[in-house]
Design an enzyme around this catalytic site. Sequence first.
Site, PDB file in Angstrom:
ATOM      1  N   THR A 204       2.294   4.595  -4.252  1.00  0.00           N
ATOM      2  CA  THR A 204       3.334   4.583  -5.295  1.00  0.00           C
ATOM      3  C   THR A 204       4.446   3.604  -4.940  1.00  0.00           C
ATOM      4  O   THR A 204       4.727   3.348  -3.757  1.00  0.00           O
ATOM      5  CB  THR A 204       3.961   5.982  -5.470  1.00  0.00           C
ATOM      6  N   ARG A 205       5.094   3.068  -5.967  1.00  0.00           N
ATOM      7  CA  ARG A 205       6.275   2.220  -5.841  1.00  0.00           C
ATOM      8  C   ARG A 205       7.235   2.582  -6.974  1.00  0.00           C
ATOM      9  O   ARG A 205       6.778   2.904  -8.076  1.00  0.00           O
ATOM     10  CB  ARG A 205       5.917   0.731  -5.990  1.00  0.00           C
TER      11      ARG A 205
ATOM     12  N   LYS B  11       6.915  11.575  -1.695  1.00  0.00           N
ATOM     13  CA  LYS B  11       7.313  10.496  -0.792  1.00  0.00           C
ATOM     14  C   LYS B  11       8.832  10.486  -0.675  1.00  0.00           C
ATOM     15  O   LYS B  11       9.530  10.399  -1.675  1.00  0.00           O
ATOM     16  CB  LYS B  11       6.811   9.157  -1.322  1.00  0.00           C
TER      17      LYS B  11
ATOM     18  N   HIS C  38       0.846  -1.200   0.000  1.00  0.00           N
ATOM     19  CA  HIS C  38       0.000   0.000   0.000  1.00  0.00           C
ATOM     20  C   HIS C  38       0.885   1.255   0.000  1.00  0.00           C
ATOM     21  O   HIS C  38       2.108   1.159   0.093  1.00  0.00           O
ATOM     22  CB  HIS C  38      -0.897  -0.006   1.236  1.00  0.00           C
TER      23      HIS C  38
ATOM     24  N   LYS D 185       7.744  -4.037  -8.058  1.00  0.00           N
ATOM     25  CA  LYS D 185       7.894  -3.847  -9.501  1.00  0.00           C
ATOM     26  C   LYS D 185       7.867  -5.159 -10.278  1.00  0.00           C
ATOM     27  O   LYS D 185       7.605  -5.180 -11.467  1.00  0.00           O
ATOM     28  CB  LYS D 185       9.189  -3.049  -9.793  1.00  0.00           C
TER      29      LYS D 185
ATOM     30  N   HIS E 294      15.114   3.293   3.273  1.00  0.00           N
ATOM     31  CA  HIS E 294      15.080   1.895   2.834  1.00  0.00           C
ATOM     32  C   HIS E 294      15.941   1.132   3.838  1.00  0.00           C
ATOM     33  O   HIS E 294      17.153   1.335   3.879  1.00  0.00           O
ATOM     34  CB  HIS E 294      15.655   1.831   1.418  1.00  0.00           C
TER      35      HIS E 294
ATOM     36  N   CYS F 170       4.658   0.145   6.862  1.00  0.00           N
ATOM     37  CA  CYS F 170       4.562  -0.903   5.836  1.00  0.00           C
ATOM     38  C   CYS F 170       5.651  -1.927   6.132  1.00  0.00           C
ATOM     39  O   CYS F 170       6.688  -1.577   6.693  1.00  0.00           O
ATOM     40  CB  CYS F 170       4.786  -0.218   4.476  1.00  0.00           C
TER      41      CYS F 170
HETATM   42  C1  LIG Z   1       7.448   1.204   2.593  1.00  0.00           C
HETATM   43  C2  LIG Z   1       7.656   0.284   1.440  1.00  0.00           C
HETATM   44  C3  LIG Z   1       8.205   0.773   0.262  1.00  0.00           C
HETATM   45  C4  LIG Z   1       8.450  -0.073  -0.811  1.00  0.00           C
HETATM   46  N1  LIG Z   1       8.935   0.454  -1.970  1.00  0.00           N
HETATM   47  C5  LIG Z   1       9.095  -0.350  -3.045  1.00  0.00           C
HETATM   48  C6  LIG Z   1       9.421   0.213  -4.297  1.00  0.00           C
HETATM   49  O1  LIG Z   1       9.570   1.430  -4.432  1.00  0.00           O
HETATM   50  N2  LIG Z   1       9.551  -0.630  -5.352  1.00  0.00           N
HETATM   51  C7  LIG Z   1       9.357  -1.972  -5.231  1.00  0.00           C
HETATM   52  O2  LIG Z   1       9.499  -2.670  -6.243  1.00  0.00           O
HETATM   53  N3  LIG Z   1       9.025  -2.533  -4.057  1.00  0.00           N
HETATM   54  C8  LIG Z   1       8.881  -1.745  -2.970  1.00  0.00           C
HETATM   55  N4  LIG Z   1       8.499  -2.275  -1.773  1.00  0.00           N
HETATM   56  C9  LIG Z   1       8.391  -3.729  -1.638  1.00  0.00           C
HETATM   57  C10 LIG Z   1       7.127  -4.289  -2.215  1.00  0.00           C
HETATM   58  O3  LIG Z   1       6.041  -3.426  -1.976  1.00  0.00           O
HETATM   59  C11 LIG Z   1       6.917  -5.677  -1.649  1.00  0.00           C
HETATM   60  O4  LIG Z   1       8.049  -6.481  -1.963  1.00  0.00           O
HETATM   61  C12 LIG Z   1       5.675  -6.337  -2.238  1.00  0.00           C
HETATM   62  O5  LIG Z   1       4.572  -5.476  -2.136  1.00  0.00           O
HETATM   63  C13 LIG Z   1       5.433  -7.654  -1.519  1.00  0.00           C
HETATM   64  O6  LIG Z   1       4.218  -8.237  -1.989  1.00  0.00           O
HETATM   65  P1  LIG Z   1       3.625  -9.531  -1.290  1.00  0.00           P
HETATM   66  O7  LIG Z   1       2.549 -10.012  -2.158  1.00  0.00           O
HETATM   67  O8  LIG Z   1       4.758 -10.442  -0.941  1.00  0.00           O
HETATM   68  O9  LIG Z   1       3.055  -9.012   0.120  1.00  0.00           O
HETATM   69  P2  LIG Z   1       1.602  -8.383   0.429  1.00  0.00           P
HETATM   70  O10 LIG Z   1       1.194  -7.484  -0.664  1.00  0.00           O
HETATM   71  O11 LIG Z   1       1.643  -7.858   1.805  1.00  0.00           O
HETATM   72  O12 LIG Z   1       0.641  -9.635   0.334  1.00  0.00           O
HETATM   73  C14 LIG Z   1       0.618 -10.683   1.264  1.00  0.00           C
HETATM   74  C15 LIG Z   1      -0.842 -11.019   1.510  1.00  0.00           C
HETATM   75  O13 LIG Z   1      -0.931 -12.229   2.213  1.00  0.00           O
HETATM   76  C16 LIG Z   1      -2.027 -12.136   3.093  1.00  0.00           C
HETATM   77  N5  LIG Z   1      -1.836 -13.161   4.117  1.00  0.00           N
HETATM   78  C17 LIG Z   1      -0.784 -13.297   4.945  1.00  0.00           C
HETATM   79  N6  LIG Z   1      -0.917 -14.377   5.724  1.00  0.00           N
HETATM   80  C18 LIG Z   1      -2.076 -14.969   5.380  1.00  0.00           C
HETATM   81  C19 LIG Z   1      -2.763 -16.120   5.831  1.00  0.00           C
HETATM   82  N7  LIG Z   1      -2.268 -16.908   6.790  1.00  0.00           N
HETATM   83  N8  LIG Z   1      -3.964 -16.419   5.271  1.00  0.00           N
HETATM   84  C20 LIG Z   1      -4.488 -15.641   4.297  1.00  0.00           C
HETATM   85  N9  LIG Z   1      -3.865 -14.526   3.836  1.00  0.00           N
HETATM   86  C21 LIG Z   1      -2.667 -14.190   4.352  1.00  0.00           C
HETATM   87  C22 LIG Z   1      -1.949 -10.710   3.599  1.00  0.00           C
HETATM   88  O14 LIG Z   1      -3.163 -10.266   4.139  1.00  0.00           O
HETATM   89  C23 LIG Z   1      -1.545  -9.961   2.339  1.00  0.00           C
HETATM   90  O15 LIG Z   1      -2.670  -9.459   1.636  1.00  0.00           O
HETATM   91  C24 LIG Z   1       8.189  -1.444  -0.685  1.00  0.00           C
HETATM   92  C25 LIG Z   1       7.613  -1.950   0.487  1.00  0.00           C
HETATM   93  C26 LIG Z   1       7.324  -1.089   1.529  1.00  0.00           C
HETATM   94  C27 LIG Z   1       6.723  -1.649   2.773  1.00  0.00           C
END
Ligand SMILES: Cc1cc2nc3c(=O)[nH]c(=O)nc-3n(C[C@H](O)[C@H](O)[C@H](O)COP(=O)(O)OP(=O)(O)OC[C@H]3O[C@@H](n4cnc5c(N)ncnc54)[C@H](O)[C@@H]3O)c2cc1C
Length: 373
Positions: free
Chosen positions: A45-46, A260, A42, A341, A264, A308
């Site tokens: 932006t990324r 923003k 969330h 990304k 990091h 986050c």
């Molecule tokens: C502040 C911040 C800045 C960032 N900036 C960048 C950037 O500029 N560029 C970039 O490329 N990346 C960036 N990132 C990293 C990137 O956003 C993450 O690597 C990516 O969003 C991870 O996605 P995900 O699907 O692994 O996690 P999430 O999107 O968190 O998805 C995991 C999901 O699993 C669900 N879940 C967990 N456990 C369970 C369970 N037991 N049962 C059912 N559901 C479950 C959660 O509710 C969640 O919806 C940033 C991250 C942050 C926090």
Amino acid sequence: MDVIVVGLGGMGSAIAAHLARRGHRVVGLDRFEPPHERGSSHGLTRIIRQAYFEGPAYVPLLLRAYELWRDLEQRSGRELMRITGGLMIGPPGSEIVTGARESAQAHGLAHELLGPAEVVGRFPAFRLQAGEVAVYEPPAGVLFPEEGIAAHLDIASEHGADLRSQTPVNGWSATDSGVRVTTPHAVLRADRLVIAAGAWSGDLLADAMTTTVERMVLTWFHPPREPQLFDAASFPVFVAHHTDDVALYGMPPRADEGVKVAFHHGGRTGHPDALSGVVDDEEIESVRDVVRQRFPQLGSAPVDSTTCFYTNSRDGHFVIGEHPRHPQVVIAGGFSGHGFKFCPVVGEAVADLVDRGSTDLDLSPFSPTRSMA
Ligand SMILES: Cc1cc2nc3c(=O)[nH]c(=O)nc-3n(C[C@H](O)[C@H](O)[C@H](O)COP(=O)(O)OP(=O)(O)OC[C@H]3O[C@@H](n4cnc5c(N)ncnc54)[C@H](O)[C@@H]3O)c2cc1C
């Protein structure tokens, strides 16, 4: 095939969309209501960029990710990516500068090395610190994460996926013919399981992957004057060396949410359910101190903030591939604060692994077997 996807955030939504488009019967489960503000995807932006200082092995995936984000824009009719150019800033020997140049040279990516006067001449909001240079890459830009997740979820639903929010997965086990997954409401069975649970991956993969969850503070500065210096036409995304372990990054606003700028790494660590979502004044002041030096116009600006999670693997590289002991389970985790990304290319690659047990993209640097080492 019947496939259960646990987690419908950045990665799980993309995985569900790619699997459903290929005709698999997908059940997607999330403990919250994605896109939501409780995980890692969330904050409006990324950054997306190609001259990847984290390693040249990521570049082929990035080039494919750009194609897939554009494809998703066409399919969904949503704006998902805005190109701004990008500056990787630091001393000439820093990892950010040398790593960006190495990836750019290894893959023939357009880039320029700029000194302080060239940077301020072209991008007037920026002031390099003494002894710094910048690698400029034209294709870098911003993505809109909540829009991207919504677009992937829509496509998954349109292709018949059964997506269930407010459905936490309590556990899973491998069976002779596939997997068994337990939620508070039901026991589900499928041929394959994909675990994309972000910060909660450790709860479901304790014996397959070691991760540390890091709580990051996100800050948006509202420029009190000359806001046009910080809009997408004048203000490229940037990552700047801060210390050996911590960088500063920033990007122009999507609309009027502010510029923003945030750290990091360097955040508090713990279990995601125990880490506070409240941002302290000291946390805002510590980023403001650095912002004051780099962007004097923002030094006293009003700030909005949130938190986050990063889910860091031991070496900071992704963990993608078959579970070391259960090939019917695919892991997509450990994105270590730089994964967003890659969402659509991870979606495509994981769908390949589910389909045929292999993918044409080289995922060997991300093998789960290395993450326990
Ligand atoms: C502040 C911040 C800045 C960032 N900036 C960048 C950037 O500029 N560029 C970039 O490329 N990346 C960036 N990132 C990293 C990137 O956003 C993450 O690597 C990516 O969003 C991870 O996605 P995900 O699907 O692994 O996690 P999430 O999107 O968190 O998805 C995991 C999901 O699993 C669900 N879940 C967990 N456990 C369970 C369970 N037991 N049962 C059912 N559901 C479950 C959660 O509710 C969640 O919806 C940033 C991250 C942050 C926090």
